[in-house]
Design a protein around this motif. Structure first.
Motif, PDB file in Angstrom:
ATOM      1  N   PHE A  99       0.833  -1.203   0.000  1.00 34.06           N
ATOM      2  CA  PHE A  99       0.000   0.000   0.000  1.00 34.06           C
ATOM      3  C   PHE A  99       0.869   1.255   0.000  1.00 34.06           C
ATOM      4  CE2 PHE A  99      -3.660  -2.609   1.308  1.00 34.06           C
ATOM      5  CZ  PHE A  99      -4.668  -1.980   0.576  1.00 34.06           C
ATOM      6  N   GLY A 100       1.952   1.227   0.792  1.00 35.94           N
ATOM      7  CA  GLY A 100       2.852   2.388   0.814  1.00 35.94           C
ATOM      8  C   GLY A 100       3.498   2.645  -0.540  1.00 35.94           C
ATOM      9  N   VAL A 112       2.250   1.852  -3.444  1.00 33.58           N
ATOM     10  CA  VAL A 112       1.221   2.350  -4.351  1.00 33.58           C
ATOM     11  C   VAL A 112       0.959   3.831  -4.096  1.00 33.58           C
ATOM     12  CG1 VAL A 112      -1.245   2.204  -4.887  1.00 33.58           C
ATOM     13  CG2 VAL A 112       0.129   0.127  -4.742  1.00 33.58           C
ATOM     14  N   ILE A 113       0.953   4.233  -2.829  1.00 34.93           N
ATOM     15  CA  ILE A 113       0.718   5.644  -2.504  1.00 34.93           C
ATOM     16  C   ILE A 113       1.873   6.501  -3.012  1.00 34.93           C
ATOM     17  CG2 ILE A 113       0.525   7.284  -0.590  1.00 34.93           C
ATOM     18  CD1 ILE A 113      -0.950   5.085   0.960  1.00 34.93           C
ATOM     19  N   ARG A 114       3.100   6.017  -2.883  1.00 30.00           N
ATOM     20  CA  ARG A 114       4.254   6.797  -3.341  1.00 30.00           C
ATOM     21  C   ARG A 114       4.363   6.829  -4.859  1.00 30.00           C
ATOM     22  NH1 ARG A 114       8.945   4.703  -2.213  1.00 30.00           N
ATOM     23  NH2 ARG A 114       8.263   2.717  -1.328  1.00 30.00           N
ATOM     24  N   PRO A 119       1.684   6.196  -7.532  1.00 36.15           N
ATOM     25  CA  PRO A 119       0.309   5.838  -7.926  1.00 36.15           C
ATOM     26  C   PRO A 119       0.183   5.383  -9.376  1.00 36.15           C
ATOM     27  CG  PRO A 119       0.551   8.223  -7.708  1.00 36.15           C
ATOM     28  CD  PRO A 119       1.805   7.620  -7.170  1.00 36.15           C
ATOM     29  N   PHE A 154      -0.339   1.710  -9.903  1.00 37.57           N
ATOM     30  CA  PHE A 154      -1.563   1.084  -9.395  1.00 37.57           C
ATOM     31  C   PHE A 154      -2.489   0.739 -10.554  1.00 37.57           C
ATOM     32  CE2 PHE A 154      -5.820   1.428  -7.317  1.00 37.57           C
ATOM     33  CZ  PHE A 154      -5.665   0.326  -6.494  1.00 37.57           C
ATOM     34  N   GLU A 200       1.516  -5.816  -4.996  1.00 35.54           N
ATOM     35  CA  GLU A 200       0.884  -4.608  -5.536  1.00 35.54           C
ATOM     36  C   GLU A 200      -0.120  -4.935  -6.631  1.00 35.54           C
ATOM     37  OE1 GLU A 200       3.794  -1.757  -6.732  1.00 35.54           O
ATOM     38  OE2 GLU A 200       5.056  -2.101  -4.974  1.00 35.54           O
TER      39      GLU A 200
END
Length: 366
Positions: free
Chosen positions: A133-134, A136-138, A140, A143, A245
């Motif tokens: 998740f981290g 993907v947030i960094r 995007p 994703f 991911e």
């Protein structure tokens, strides 16, 4: 092949020299010749050019049964003989039965060890999912939104029918059973209280979680497990795509987002089912039923149900993906891991529901 000195018929020989190839092709003749070796004799393998496992077993068996001495073996032949000797263990066709208390303790210990190992593996997988998740947030752009949309369809849209039917029937059953018991005290009208509070607070989220665990959690385990067997996940790692991911994060995200919606839908259909029963059996008009529901069901019960639902969804998706990642070997493993995913998810959901009940009771949300 084996050669021996000329002796009168029926006499055993003390020394035997083997030459050529001791392989399965000459197993019959070699075995017959080795039967003529006397007790405590000597087998000379200096002339052996090649030996396979069958030939090594014949030499080892003769050495074991006749207390023979093997000499002249080259390093390769000797290494093969040592391997055969190391694996020559007696096997009981019917193992000795241990006492029942001992077997029970062994099974209990093995089950406890498996549970502990599974919990540790699940904890590690939980950490890997958070890292995913981290990432993907960094980043995007990595994703895959299409994977989330497909998971929305699998977890949510296609589950509406079965969850709606189940919740509707549960509402009817709660109303019928509650009315029968409350009729003994002349309090049939309180059936509405029973239907409203137990459906919104407990049965709506819990039964939805159980259905999603049996339907979507098993599907996650089977899908990822099949990809493991077909080596698709290894191929993803080879081209630089993280399986966490690409496969786990979309499914977990979809389950977390869809569970509150499914739970709310289950609450509504359960209340409707109970309302139809009250209308047909207890002669309570729908308008009065709806008004009474709004009076007896506090808003905090709705909050309790909606707070629990995403946690249940996270646990279900995490357990399904974790079991899928553990698949290795053959297709039978897929079925076993899928079963484990459903059982473990339902167990953890029930445990978490009990913990939530204690927590909300301690803060006064009764």
């Amino acid at each position: 092949m084996a050669s021996r000195n000329d002796l009168p018929p029926g006499k055993d020989i003390a020394d035997m020299r083997c030459s050529g190839a001791l392989t399965i092709a000459r197993a019959g003749s070699t075995a017959r010749e080795l039967e003529g070796l006397s007790q405590g004799g000597t087998i000379d393998l200096s002339g052996v050019e090649r030996m396979d496992t069958v030939g090594a077993w014949l030499i080892h068996r003769t050495q074991r049964d006749r207390d023979a001495k093997v000499v002249g073996a080259n390093p390769d032949v000797q290494a093969l003989l040592d391997q055969v000797a190391a694996n020559d263990h007696p096997v009981l066709v019917r193992p000795d039965q241990r006492p029942a208390p001992t077997r029970a303790l062994e099974e209990l210990g093995a089950a406890t060890y498996d549970i502990g190992r599974t919990l540790m593996g699940l904890l590690g997988f939980f950490g890997a999912t958070l890292i995913g998740f981290g990432n993907v947030i960094r980043r995007p752009k990595r994703f895959r939104i299409n994977a989330v949309v497909q998971a929305f369809d699998s977890v949510g849209v296609r589950a509406l029918a079965i969850i709606g039917l189940m919740s509707f029937l549960i509402g009817v059953v709660i109303g019928q059973q509650g009315a029968v018991q409350l009729a003994q005290f002349g309090a049939e009208s309180y059936t509405i209280n029973l239907i409203g509070r137990i459906t919104v607070r407990e049965l709506g989220p819990l039964m939805t979680a159980i259905m999603v665990a049996g339907r979507s959690g098993s599907a996650f385990a089977a899908q990822i497990g099949t990809m493991k067997i077909t080596e698709e996940i290894d191929a993803m790692r080879t081209i630089g795509v993280s399986p966490i991911e690409a496969l786990v994060v979309p499914r977990v995200l979809a389950a977390v987002l869809m569970m509150p919606l499914l739970a709310f839908f289950a609450m509504l259909t359960g209340i409707i089912g109970g309302g139809i029963f009250c209308w047909l059996s207890l002669k309570i008009p729908p308008a009065s039923y709806a008004m009474r529901i709004s009076e007896v069901v506090p808003v905090r019960d709705l909050y309790v149900g909606l707070i629990k639902s995403p946690v249940f969804g996270f646990i279900i998706a995490l357990g399904g993906c974790f079991q899928g990642m553990l698949v290795k070997g053959n297709s039978e493993e897929v079925g076993r891991r899928t079963t484990n995913a459903v059982v473990q998810s339902i167990f953890m959901v029930i445990v978490l529901d009990a913990m939530f009940a204690v927590f909300f009771s301690s803060i006064g949300w009764l």
